[in-house]
Design a protein around this motif. Structure first.
Motif, PDB file in Angstrom:
ATOM      1  N   PRO A   1      36.949  36.962  39.206  1.00  0.00           N
ATOM      2  CA  PRO A   1      35.659  36.702  38.485  1.00  0.00           C
ATOM      3  C   PRO A   1      34.720  35.746  39.165  1.00  0.00           C
ATOM      4  O   PRO A   1      35.049  34.664  39.901  1.00  0.00           O
ATOM      5  CB  PRO A   1      35.962  36.218  36.995  1.00  0.00           C
ATOM      6  N   ALA A   2      33.439  35.836  38.801  1.00  0.00           N
ATOM      7  CA  ALA A   2      32.580  34.971  39.413  1.00  0.00           C
ATOM      8  C   ALA A   2      32.456  33.659  38.899  1.00  0.00           C
ATOM      9  O   ALA A   2      32.820  33.488  37.597  1.00  0.00           O
ATOM     10  CB  ALA A   2      31.245  35.516  39.350  1.00  0.00           C
ATOM     11  N   GLN A   3      32.318  32.560  39.714  1.00  0.00           N
ATOM     12  CA  GLN A   3      32.566  31.322  39.174  1.00  0.00           C
ATOM     13  C   GLN A   3      31.096  30.403  39.035  1.00  0.00           C
ATOM     14  O   GLN A   3      31.125  29.205  38.631  1.00  0.00           O
ATOM     15  CB  GLN A   3      33.430  30.218  40.249  1.00  0.00           C
ATOM     16  N   ASP A   4      30.196  31.071  39.217  1.00  0.00           N
ATOM     17  CA  ASP A   4      28.797  30.470  39.429  1.00  0.00           C
ATOM     18  C   ASP A   4      27.792  31.413  38.415  1.00  0.00           C
ATOM     19  O   ASP A   4      28.187  32.525  38.128  1.00  0.00           O
ATOM     20  CB  ASP A   4      28.379  30.266  40.820  1.00  0.00           C
ATOM     21  N   ASP A   5      26.589  30.832  38.085  1.00  0.00           N
ATOM     22  CA  ASP A   5      25.624  31.614  37.506  1.00  0.00           C
ATOM     23  C   ASP A   5      24.892  32.612  38.289  1.00  0.00           C
ATOM     24  O   ASP A   5      24.413  33.612  37.541  1.00  0.00           O
ATOM     25  CB  ASP A   5      24.439  30.538  37.089  1.00  0.00           C
ATOM     26  N   ALA A   6      25.184  32.582  39.521  1.00  0.00           N
ATOM     27  CA  ALA A   6      24.531  33.918  40.441  1.00  0.00           C
ATOM     28  C   ALA A   6      25.209  35.143  40.315  1.00  0.00           C
ATOM     29  O   ALA A   6      24.854  36.136  40.390  1.00  0.00           O
ATOM     30  CB  ALA A   6      24.496  33.463  41.691  1.00  0.00           C
ATOM     31  N   GLY A   7      26.606  35.037  39.698  1.00  0.00           N
ATOM     32  CA  GLY A   7      27.355  36.157  39.558  1.00  0.00           C
ATOM     33  C   GLY A   7      27.726  36.885  40.634  1.00  0.00           C
ATOM     34  O   GLY A   7      28.266  37.925  40.734  1.00  0.00           O
ATOM     35  N   ALA A   8      27.660  36.114  41.755  1.00  0.00           N
ATOM     36  CA  ALA A   8      28.240  36.431  42.978  1.00  0.00           C
ATOM     37  C   ALA A   8      29.688  36.933  43.104  1.00  0.00           C
ATOM     38  O   ALA A   8      30.579  36.206  42.356  1.00  0.00           O
ATOM     39  CB  ALA A   8      27.793  35.646  44.233  1.00  0.00           C
ATOM     40  N   ALA A   9      30.307  37.788  43.872  1.00  0.00           N
ATOM     41  CA  ALA A   9      31.786  38.344  43.877  1.00  0.00           C
ATOM     42  C   ALA A   9      32.102  37.252  44.590  1.00  0.00           C
ATOM     43  O   ALA A   9      31.778  36.574  45.681  1.00  0.00           O
ATOM     44  CB  ALA A   9      31.812  39.463  44.272  1.00  0.00           C
ATOM     45  N   HIS A  10      33.843  36.824  44.093  1.00  0.00           N
ATOM     46  CA  HIS A  10      34.366  35.948  44.943  1.00  0.00           C
ATOM     47  C   HIS A  10      35.589  36.509  45.195  1.00  0.00           C
ATOM     48  O   HIS A  10      36.013  37.742  44.444  1.00  0.00           O
ATOM     49  CB  HIS A  10      34.536  34.705  43.912  1.00  0.00           C
ATOM     50  N   LEU A  11      36.394  36.241  46.158  1.00  0.00           N
ATOM     51  CA  LEU A  11      37.610  36.710  46.494  1.00  0.00           C
ATOM     52  C   LEU A  11      38.658  35.560  46.396  1.00  0.00           C
ATOM     53  O   LEU A  11      38.396  34.492  46.482  1.00  0.00           O
ATOM     54  CB  LEU A  11      37.382  37.143  48.039  1.00  0.00           C
ATOM     55  N   ALA A  12      39.795  35.923  46.158  1.00  0.00           N
ATOM     56  CA  ALA A  12      41.009  34.998  45.965  1.00  0.00           C
ATOM     57  C   ALA A  12      42.095  35.535  46.621  1.00  0.00           C
ATOM     58  O   ALA A  12      42.187  36.901  47.055  1.00  0.00           O
ATOM     59  CB  ALA A  12      41.398  34.896  44.460  1.00  0.00           C
ATOM     60  N   VAL A  13      43.241  34.754  47.064  1.00  0.00           N
ATOM     61  CA  VAL A  13      44.140  35.097  47.899  1.00  0.00           C
ATOM     62  C   VAL A  13      45.375  34.630  47.220  1.00  0.00           C
ATOM     63  O   VAL A  13      45.639  33.599  46.435  1.00  0.00           O
ATOM     64  CB  VAL A  13      44.182  34.302  49.410  1.00  0.00           C
ATOM     65  N   ALA A  14      46.423  35.303  47.337  1.00  0.00           N
ATOM     66  CA  ALA A  14      48.057  35.074  46.977  1.00  0.00           C
ATOM     67  C   ALA A  14      49.083  36.012  47.703  1.00  0.00           C
ATOM     68  O   ALA A  14      48.649  36.998  48.213  1.00  0.00           O
ATOM     69  CB  ALA A  14      47.973  35.549  45.519  1.00  0.00           C
ATOM     70  N   VAL A  15      49.902  35.107  48.098  1.00  0.00           N
ATOM     71  CA  VAL A  15      51.228  35.841  48.917  1.00  0.00           C
ATOM     72  C   VAL A  15      52.068  36.690  47.765  1.00  0.00           C
ATOM     73  O   VAL A  15      52.127  36.101  46.684  1.00  0.00           O
ATOM     74  CB  VAL A  15      52.111  34.727  49.278  1.00  0.00           C
ATOM     75  N   THR A  16      51.970  37.914  48.239  1.00  0.00           N
ATOM     76  CA  THR A  16      52.892  38.773  47.425  1.00  0.00           C
ATOM     77  C   THR A  16      53.891  39.548  48.129  1.00  0.00           C
ATOM     78  O   THR A  16      53.706  39.627  49.606  1.00  0.00           O
ATOM     79  CB  THR A  16      51.821  39.899  46.747  1.00  0.00           C
ATOM     80  N   ALA A  17      54.774  40.089  47.354  1.00  0.00           N
ATOM     81  CA  ALA A  17      55.967  40.501  48.288  1.00  0.00           C
ATOM     82  C   ALA A  17      55.614  42.163  48.547  1.00  0.00           C
ATOM     83  O   ALA A  17      55.845  42.679  49.816  1.00  0.00           O
ATOM     84  CB  ALA A  17      57.169  41.004  47.277  1.00  0.00           C
ATOM     85  N   ASP A  18      54.702  42.627  47.842  1.00  0.00           N
ATOM     86  CA  ASP A  18      54.337  44.312  48.125  1.00  0.00           C
ATOM     87  C   ASP A  18      52.730  44.385  47.718  1.00  0.00           C
ATOM     88  O   ASP A  18      52.247  43.558  46.983  1.00  0.00           O
ATOM     89  CB  ASP A  18      54.913  45.016  47.255  1.00  0.00           C
ATOM     90  N   PRO A  19      52.060  45.090  48.382  1.00  0.00           N
ATOM     91  CA  PRO A  19      50.768  45.218  47.847  1.00  0.00           C
ATOM     92  C   PRO A  19      50.848  46.016  46.534  1.00  0.00           C
ATOM     93  O   PRO A  19      51.726  46.946  46.207  1.00  0.00           O
ATOM     94  CB  PRO A  19      50.084  46.426  49.086  1.00  0.00           C
ATOM     95  N   GLU A  20      49.445  45.943  45.913  1.00  0.00           N
ATOM     96  CA  GLU A  20      49.204  46.711  44.817  1.00  0.00           C
ATOM     97  C   GLU A  20      49.040  48.393  45.251  1.00  0.00           C
ATOM     98  O   GLU A  20      48.775  48.652  46.260  1.00  0.00           O
ATOM     99  CB  GLU A  20      48.002  46.323  44.076  1.00  0.00           C
ATOM    100  N   PRO A  21      49.199  49.303  44.335  1.00  0.00           N
ATOM    101  CA  PRO A  21      49.194  50.663  44.789  1.00  0.00           C
ATOM    102  C   PRO A  21      48.083  51.227  45.250  1.00  0.00           C
ATOM    103  O   PRO A  21      47.910  52.000  46.348  1.00  0.00           O
ATOM    104  CB  PRO A  21      49.447  51.603  43.355  1.00  0.00           C
TER     105      PRO A  21
END
Length: 99
Positions: free
Chosen positions: A33-53
């Protein structure tokens, strides 16, 4: 297609191996989710065992990245770089690819 600098490849490999011992583990890059008033898309990272489908899997020198649709579209023609500061915090930078 997304490419990684040598530095990013090494840092992602180290992150994944320290946080998850699954043989196919990787770093998942996904929209957040956007963290600012501009509503720009944001990316997040996480280490996971497998990809989502629906994730796109990118493998560079044995380093696996899992990208959701938004991340795959945003990073398609980019270079991912990474660095570690003096406190051990990892930061990522997205750079344009040079034609």
């Amino acid at each position: 297609m997304l490419t990684l600098t040598d530095n990013a490849t090494a840092i992602v490999s180290t992150l994944v191996s320290r946080q998850n011992d699954a043989p196919d583990a990787g770093l998942r890059i996904h929209s957040a989710p956007a963290q600012d008033d501009a509503g720009a898309a944001h990316l997040a990272v996480a280490v996971t065992a497998d990809p989502e489908p629906a994730d796109q899997v990118v493998e560079v020198q044995g380093t696996r990245l899992f990208l959701d649709d938004a991340a795959a579209a945003a990073l398609d023609d980019k270079i991912l770089d990474a660095g570690v500061d003096d406190e051990g915090s990892v930061s990522f930078a997205v750079l344009p690819q040079v034609a």
